[in-house]
Design an enzyme around this catalytic site. Sequence first.
Site, PDB file in Angstrom:
ATOM      1  N   TYR A  36       0.847  -1.188   0.000  1.00 31.87           N
ATOM      2  CA  TYR A  36       0.000   0.000   0.000  1.00 31.87           C
ATOM      3  C   TYR A  36       0.884   1.240   0.000  1.00 31.87           C
ATOM      4  O   TYR A  36       1.504   1.580   1.001  1.00 31.87           O
ATOM      5  CB  TYR A  36      -0.926   0.017   1.220  1.00 31.87           C
ATOM      6  CG  TYR A  36      -1.911  -1.133   1.284  1.00 31.87           C
ATOM      7  CD1 TYR A  36      -2.230  -1.880   0.157  1.00 31.87           C
ATOM      8  CD2 TYR A  36      -2.528  -1.474   2.480  1.00 31.87           C
ATOM      9  CE1 TYR A  36      -3.129  -2.934   0.222  1.00 31.87           C
ATOM     10  CE2 TYR A  36      -3.445  -2.516   2.554  1.00 31.87           C
ATOM     11  CZ  TYR A  36      -3.734  -3.242   1.417  1.00 31.87           C
ATOM     12  OH  TYR A  36      -4.628  -4.287   1.489  1.00 31.87           O
ATOM     13  N   HIS A 102       0.068 -12.111   0.954  1.00 30.75           N
ATOM     14  CA  HIS A 102      -0.848 -11.347   0.119  1.00 30.75           C
ATOM     15  C   HIS A 102      -1.251 -12.135  -1.123  1.00 30.75           C
ATOM     16  O   HIS A 102      -2.422 -12.156  -1.505  1.00 30.75           O
ATOM     17  CB  HIS A 102      -0.196 -10.022  -0.280  1.00 30.75           C
ATOM     18  CG  HIS A 102      -1.150  -8.880  -0.334  1.00 30.75           C
ATOM     19  ND1 HIS A 102      -0.763  -7.577  -0.189  1.00 30.75           N
ATOM     20  CD2 HIS A 102      -2.494  -8.838  -0.515  1.00 30.75           C
ATOM     21  CE1 HIS A 102      -1.817  -6.775  -0.280  1.00 30.75           C
ATOM     22  NE2 HIS A 102      -2.878  -7.525  -0.482  1.00 30.75           N
ATOM     23  N   PRO A 217     -16.132  -4.713   3.439  1.00 28.36           N
ATOM     24  CA  PRO A 217     -17.492  -5.013   3.923  1.00 28.36           C
ATOM     25  C   PRO A 217     -18.501  -3.937   3.548  1.00 28.36           C
ATOM     26  O   PRO A 217     -19.709  -4.177   3.648  1.00 28.36           O
ATOM     27  CB  PRO A 217     -17.306  -5.107   5.437  1.00 28.36           C
ATOM     28  CG  PRO A 217     -16.159  -4.187   5.719  1.00 28.36           C
ATOM     29  CD  PRO A 217     -15.223  -4.378   4.555  1.00 28.36           C
ATOM     30  N   LEU A 218     -18.013  -2.775   3.127  1.00 29.65           N
ATOM     31  CA  LEU A 218     -18.902  -1.694   2.712  1.00 29.65           C
ATOM     32  C   LEU A 218     -18.936  -1.534   1.190  1.00 29.65           C
ATOM     33  O   LEU A 218     -19.365  -0.497   0.678  1.00 29.65           O
ATOM     34  CB  LEU A 218     -18.481  -0.376   3.377  1.00 29.65           C
ATOM     35  CG  LEU A 218     -18.596  -0.368   4.903  1.00 29.65           C
ATOM     36  CD1 LEU A 218     -18.065   0.932   5.480  1.00 29.65           C
ATOM     37  CD2 LEU A 218     -20.036  -0.602   5.347  1.00 29.65           C
ATOM     38  N   GLY A 219     -18.486  -2.565   0.477  1.00 28.37           N
ATOM     39  CA  GLY A 219     -18.552  -2.514  -0.974  1.00 28.37           C
ATOM     40  C   GLY A 219     -17.796  -1.354  -1.574  1.00 28.37           C
ATOM     41  O   GLY A 219     -18.291  -0.675  -2.481  1.00 28.37           O
ATOM     42  N   GLY A 221     -17.302   1.449  -0.462  1.00 31.98           N
ATOM     43  CA  GLY A 221     -18.028   2.689  -0.221  1.00 31.98           C
ATOM     44  C   GLY A 221     -19.444   2.703  -0.730  1.00 31.98           C
ATOM     45  O   GLY A 221     -20.266   3.523  -0.294  1.00 31.98           O
TER      46      GLY A 221
END
Length: 330
Positions: A36, A102, A217-219, A221
């Site tokens: 990242y 990863h 988990p929030l797609g 956004g």
Amino acid sequence: MSWAYTASQRRGEESLRTIHAALDAGCALLDTADMYGPFTNERLVGRVLKERRADAFVSTKAGLLVGDQHLVANGRPSYVRRACDASLRRLRTDVIDLYQLHRADPEVPVEETWGAMAELVAAGKVRALGLCAVGARASGRRAGASSGGGGRAGGGPAGAPGRRDPYADTIAQLERVQQVFPVSAVQAELSVWSPEALTALLPWCAARGVGLLAAMPLGSGYLTGTLTPGQGFEPDDVRARHPRFTAEMMAANQVIVAGLRRIAVRHGAGVTPAQVALAWVRSRGPQVVPVPGTKRVRWAVENAAAGSVRLTPEDLAEVAELPAARGSWD
């Protein structure tokens, strides 16, 4: 904070405040990776850990190198050892709580890579090992949406008769590395609009006492209800090339957000669609830990508050009846 999303919106100091706010709200898990940035996110997290190491459970990843417009897997044992030492320096800590592979290197037997990671545990540099899942497709109908801990298989690509489970390759890898050293956690995408991990991967984890870190988990956004169809994304944002984030598909998938919003209203003022989406992930089983990403204090605090949202059987049934997410290939 440092990768995949719009670079123009990144603010280092705001990101630091966000990490502190998450820790203050009781969120202990900080999940990052050396790629990242690359490297910049570990340095950012390290600035917080220098002050608050005792408050955090630190997870990072190795095995992917960032090239020019592409990623390359590197699972050579010598590289893994160097990568761990470099992560420890950037994170300003003497031990990593969870070290994740990863991606497996197709040119190196995964047992060799995992063996090198196990040596890091023996050396006291790492406490536990995890694997990031590969192979799931972004499309697919709901799988086990109304049952906790994995439950039944759904009627679409992930669970349909004759179809190969999208996480079959990951499970095969897990079976191999488990013979070398215990797997403590698997990280895979899991959300209301991407439930494929429920079909076989989560049951595999549950049967063996392995944790599942639910990524996105929030797609990315979308399930927060704060994105507008057709708003567009900057070229460096991965959503600009995602088949669910075209203007047409964002509009088509609004019915999913509307369903989450209806449930949120029933739970009282201040409850948001994002909190319902996180509560749904948490309801999948005690070993499931959602890992929502954010770079803003406001959203970190809101995400943490989702821990107090308890969905009813009626809520879960309503989520199960929501249509499957659509992508531009559908």
